[in-house]
Design a protein around this motif. Sequence first.
Motif: not given
Length: 66
Positions: A10-35
């Motif tokens: 489906g459609e993305p809920l959050l994209t990249g660093p502009e998401s401010t939610a601090s959930t385990p999935l959002a933190r994993a997305a941030g770590r993946l984005q960094a590399v």
Amino acid sequence: MTDLGFGTVGEPLLTGPESTASTPLARAAGRLQAVLPPGWRVEIAVAPDEPGGRPRPLLRVVMPQD
């Protein structure tokens, strides 16, 4: 083997660093984005519902368009 059904995501809920939610999935997305290489991005999307089930969030890596 697991069928991930990438074409049915489906459609993305959050994209990249502009998401401010601090959930385990959002933190994993941030770590993946960094590399990832420049131009690539990580989205948190929702997999379609299964009958009688609930939506499942997942990470999606999007390649640059050019």
